[in-house]
Scaffold this active site. Structure first.
Site, PDB file in Angstrom:
ATOM      1  N   ASP A  31      22.558  24.560 -25.585  1.00  0.00           N
ATOM      2  CA  ASP A  31      23.343  24.500 -24.341  1.00  0.00           C
ATOM      3  C   ASP A  31      24.459  25.535 -24.461  1.00  0.00           C
ATOM      4  OD1 ASP A  31      23.573  22.005 -22.041  1.00  0.00           O
ATOM      5  OD2 ASP A  31      25.166  23.521 -22.143  1.00  0.00           O
ATOM      6  N   ARG A 158      13.027   8.889 -14.324  1.00  0.00           N
ATOM      7  CA  ARG A 158      14.037   8.231 -13.495  1.00  0.00           C
ATOM      8  C   ARG A 158      15.262   7.948 -14.347  1.00  0.00           C
ATOM      9  NH1 ARG A 158      10.491   3.247 -12.103  1.00  0.00           N
ATOM     10  NH2 ARG A 158       9.913   3.835 -14.214  1.00  0.00           N
ATOM     11  N   LYS A 208       5.335  18.373  -7.977  1.00  0.00           N
ATOM     12  CA  LYS A 208       6.652  17.740  -8.144  1.00  0.00           C
ATOM     13  C   LYS A 208       7.315  17.487  -6.779  1.00  0.00           C
ATOM     14  CE  LYS A 208      10.706  16.638  -9.608  1.00  0.00           C
ATOM     15  NZ  LYS A 208      11.375  16.046 -10.702  1.00  0.00           N
ATOM     16  N   PHE A 253       8.755   1.164  -4.070  1.00  0.00           N
ATOM     17  CA  PHE A 253       9.496   2.023  -3.133  1.00  0.00           C
ATOM     18  C   PHE A 253       9.390   1.573  -1.685  1.00  0.00           C
ATOM     19  CE2 PHE A 253      11.517   5.427  -5.472  1.00  0.00           C
ATOM     20  CZ  PHE A 253      11.101   5.067  -6.735  1.00  0.00           C
ATOM     21  N   LEU A 254       9.307   0.249  -1.511  1.00  0.00           N
ATOM     22  CA  LEU A 254       9.337  -0.311  -0.156  1.00  0.00           C
ATOM     23  C   LEU A 254      10.529  -1.249  -0.019  1.00  0.00           C
ATOM     24  CD1 LEU A 254       5.582  -1.058   0.743  1.00  0.00           C
ATOM     25  CD2 LEU A 254       7.047   0.777   1.603  1.00  0.00           C
ATOM     26  N   GLY A 261      19.577   8.108  -2.649  1.00  0.00           N
ATOM     27  CA  GLY A 261      20.546   9.119  -3.073  1.00  0.00           C
ATOM     28  C   GLY A 261      20.060   9.681  -4.386  1.00  0.00           C
ATOM     29  N   CYS A 264      17.733  13.866  -7.216  1.00  0.00           N
ATOM     30  CA  CYS A 264      16.418  14.476  -6.932  1.00  0.00           C
ATOM     31  C   CYS A 264      15.953  14.378  -5.489  1.00  0.00           C
ATOM     32  CB  CYS A 264      15.362  13.835  -7.825  1.00  0.00           C
ATOM     33  SG  CYS A 264      15.504  14.348  -9.529  1.00  0.00           S
TER      34      CYS A 264
HETATM   35  C1  UDX Z   1      13.752   9.925  -8.808  1.00  0.00           C
HETATM   36  C2  UDX Z   1      12.240   9.840  -9.079  1.00  0.00           C
HETATM   37  O1  UDX Z   1      11.846   8.468  -9.127  1.00  0.00           O
HETATM   38  C3  UDX Z   1      11.869  10.571 -10.360  1.00  0.00           C
HETATM   39  O2  UDX Z   1      10.463  10.558 -10.519  1.00  0.00           O
HETATM   40  C4  UDX Z   1      12.379  12.014 -10.279  1.00  0.00           C
HETATM   41  O3  UDX Z   1      12.113  12.688 -11.484  1.00  0.00           O
HETATM   42  C5  UDX Z   1      13.876  12.027  -9.990  1.00  0.00           C
HETATM   43  O4  UDX Z   1      14.152  11.278  -8.790  1.00  0.00           O
HETATM   44  P1  UDX Z   1      15.978   8.698  -9.654  1.00  0.00           P
HETATM   45  O5  UDX Z   1      16.724   9.633  -8.766  1.00  0.00           O
HETATM   46  O6  UDX Z   1      16.473   8.456 -11.042  1.00  0.00           O
HETATM   47  O7  UDX Z   1      14.441   9.206  -9.829  1.00  0.00           O
HETATM   48  O8  UDX Z   1      15.958   7.307  -8.911  1.00  0.00           O
HETATM   49  P2  UDX Z   1      14.928   6.245  -8.308  1.00  0.00           P
HETATM   50  O9  UDX Z   1      14.965   5.035  -9.140  1.00  0.00           O
HETATM   51  O10 UDX Z   1      13.599   6.847  -8.053  1.00  0.00           O
HETATM   52  O11 UDX Z   1      15.676   5.914  -6.927  1.00  0.00           O
HETATM   53  C6  UDX Z   1      16.028   6.946  -6.002  1.00  0.00           C
HETATM   54  C7  UDX Z   1      16.798   6.409  -4.830  1.00  0.00           C
HETATM   55  O12 UDX Z   1      15.936   5.698  -3.952  1.00  0.00           O
HETATM   56  C8  UDX Z   1      17.936   5.447  -5.163  1.00  0.00           C
HETATM   57  O13 UDX Z   1      19.051   5.774  -4.371  1.00  0.00           O
HETATM   58  C9  UDX Z   1      17.406   4.082  -4.771  1.00  0.00           C
HETATM   59  O14 UDX Z   1      18.427   3.206  -4.370  1.00  0.00           O
HETATM   60  C10 UDX Z   1      16.504   4.432  -3.602  1.00  0.00           C
HETATM   61  N1  UDX Z   1      15.394   3.484  -3.396  1.00  0.00           N
HETATM   62  C11 UDX Z   1      14.385   3.386  -4.314  1.00  0.00           C
HETATM   63  C12 UDX Z   1      15.354   2.720  -2.229  1.00  0.00           C
HETATM   64  O15 UDX Z   1      16.246   2.801  -1.374  1.00  0.00           O
HETATM   65  N2  UDX Z   1      14.287   1.871  -2.028  1.00  0.00           N
HETATM   66  C13 UDX Z   1      13.273   1.763  -2.921  1.00  0.00           C
HETATM   67  O16 UDX Z   1      12.354   0.968  -2.656  1.00  0.00           O
HETATM   68  C14 UDX Z   1      13.318   2.528  -4.115  1.00  0.00           C
END
Ligand code: UDX
Length: 466
Positions: A31, A158, A208, A253-254, A261, A264
């Site tokens: 780094d 994640r 991706k 994810f439902l 937020g 990613c």
């Molecule tokens: C995500 C992807 O899952 C991962 O594969 C990628 O590499 C980076 O982005 P992350 O940002 O760590 O990972 O969070 P994740 O747990 O996926 O949740 C993302 C957002 O979606 C959160 O704000 C969460 O609150 C929201 N979310 C998730 C919902 O509102 N509803 C859901 O059912 C699932």
């Protein structure tokens, strides 16, 4: 055993490097920030990730993992060079800022002076960037004849379960114009026994974006369903459960709520939209995904004003600042918009987050929120004191089993906006709360019931959700 160098010690780099060393490889993490490397050498990690600290300690102790600011040290005799630097949203309407990747490529080129090294890009970069990395390296090589190959290997980790995700991937994606190089990288992942997709560079980079855009779409879809459910008297939680049994849909994810937020989803959906725009396309679904996500946050204000009239002069309690539970990460957190809107309307906000207090304060300051209108509290009960309404923004476990009787008694008005649907409406009503979840209708609303008259031309939905 392979010799690996990982450029970048953020989430992706540190987890990737540490997990590869744990699999028996010799890993050096590079780094450019000296303080970060100094702290890592002392065993202090820049991020919190379950299981990571012990794993770093174990592998440093075993002599398989080291940290340095020197590219020449990191690249000395190594077979695989992972680029895992960040690609924030740039100033160009959502496009990715490639500066860090380009700098890493230049620095790598300066040090490549041995056998055929494979450079693997883990950072999320616009489709076609693998070629850009190749060009930069070729242009900056010290010795022009040094052979090398570039492979794209997107990460799907994640936050909060990154180590676990690395060790149990659903799939490993590798893309390159040099299939032999991609197969070499595949050998690193063989011990994980996951399906390995080997494809061309552009397709790997696109996998991706398409994966993250699809997951974001799933969230915005269920959030739109939530709005319809609420109006028509259905409960979105049960709708999601009922849909989820269908294997083609799946339950993950439902969860309807205040939207997504993090580092990613918003960034990648914007970047993909930008790429499609630039290509002369019309990415209307991606735009709708972001619009719905914005509107979900706005719902908090709509619901508050529909119950309280106005929030001016009032006190609103906020539970949770981080973008999701089990992290102090505030990137693109819904809380920032919500606190800004509420304070701008002249209310005082009392906030508490189990972990994201410092990062939350910094994020709010950075976003120009009126800090004098914010009171940081030590726990949820303190937040409730004298509040006219309480809003659950992040579904931390500790908010799921609060003494809600005590909370209600501490409040000025017992109004509960459950932005993550963690409480049962009937139970909260029984306790005396005015409760509003997201998409949790409780039976038919007479104003939107079908008339039963098939000749009726009345629209089914009248007006906006209040
Ligand atoms: C995500 C992807 O899952 C991962 O594969 C990628 O590499 C980076 O982005 P992350 O940002 O760590 O990972 O969070 P994740 O747990 O996926 O949740 C993302 C957002 O979606 C959160 O704000 C969460 O609150 C929201 N979310 C998730 C919902 O509102 N509803 C859901 O059912 C699932």
């Amino acid at each position: 055993m392979s010799t690996i160098c990982v450029i970048g010690t953020g989430y992706v780099g540190l987890v990737t490097g540490t997990c590869f060393s744990d699999m028996g490889n010799q890993v050096t993490c590079v780094d450019i920030i000296p303080e970060k490397i100094e702290r890592l050498k002392q065993g202090i990690l820049p991020i919190y990730e379950p299981g990571l600290e012990e794993m770093v300690e174990r592998n440093v102790h075993a002599g398989r993992l080291q940290f340095t600011t020197s590219y020449s040290e990191g690249l000395d005799n190594c077979d695989f060079i992972f680029i895992a630097v960040n690609t924030p949203t740039g100033s160009n309407q959502g496009g990715a800022d490639m500066r860090y990747v380009e700098n890493a490529a230049r620095s790598i080129a300066q040090e490549l002076d041995h056998h055929h090294a494979v450079i693997i890009n883990k950072s999320t970069v616009p489709v076609g960037s693998g070629d850009v990395v190749s060009r930069i390296i070729r242009k900056n090589l010290k010795r022009p004849d040094v052979p090398f190959a570039v492979v794209s290997n997107p990460e799907f980790l994640r936050e909060g379960s990154a180590v676990q995700d690395f060790q149990n991937p659903d799939r490993v994606v590798l893309g390159s114009s040099d299939q032999e190089a991609a197969r070499k990288v595949a050998t690193l992942y063989l011990p994980l026994r996951a399906p390995i997709v080997i494809t061309d560079l552009y397709t790997a980079e696109m996998i991706k974006y398409a994966s993250n855009a699809f997951l974001a779409t799933k969230i915005s879809f269920i959030n739109e369903m939530a709005q319809i459910c609420e109006r028509l008297g259905a409960d979105v939680k049960e709708v999601a459960a009922g849909m989820g049994y269908d294997k083609r849909i799946g339950r993950a994810f439902l969860d309807a709520g205040l939207g997504f937020g993090g580092s990613c989803f918003p960034k990648d959906v914007r970047a993909l939209t930008h790429m499609a725009d630039e290509a002369g396309l019309h990415p209307q679904l991606l735009r709708a995904v972001m619009d719905i996500n914005h509107d979900q946050r706005r719902l908090v204000v709509t619901k508050l004003t529909s119950i309280l009239g106005s929030v001016r002069g009032g006190t609103i309690g906020i539970l949770g600042l981080a973008f999701k539970p089990n992290t102090d990460d505030m990137r693109e957190a819904a809380s920032v918009d919500i606190v800004r809107w509420i304070t701008n309307q002249g209310a005082t906000v009392r906030v508490y987050d189990p972990v994201a207090t410092d990062t939350g304060r910094e994020a709010l300051e950075r976003e120009d929120v009126r800090m004098e209108a914010i009171i940081f509290c030590k726990n949820a009960y303190e937040v409730a004191e004298g509040a006219d309404a309480l809003v659950i923004v992040t579904e931390w476990n500790e908010f799921k089993s609060l003494d809600m009787h005590r909370i209600k008694n501490a409040m000025h008005h017992p109004v509960l906006i459950d932005g993550r649907n963690i409480y049962e409406a009937s139970e909260m009503k029984r306790l005396g709360f005015t409760y509003r979840g997201i998409g949790r209708g409780t039976g038919p609303d007479p104003s939107v019931l079908p008339s039963g008259d098939s000749t009726s031309t009345q629209p089914l939905l009248s007006g906006k959700e209040s």
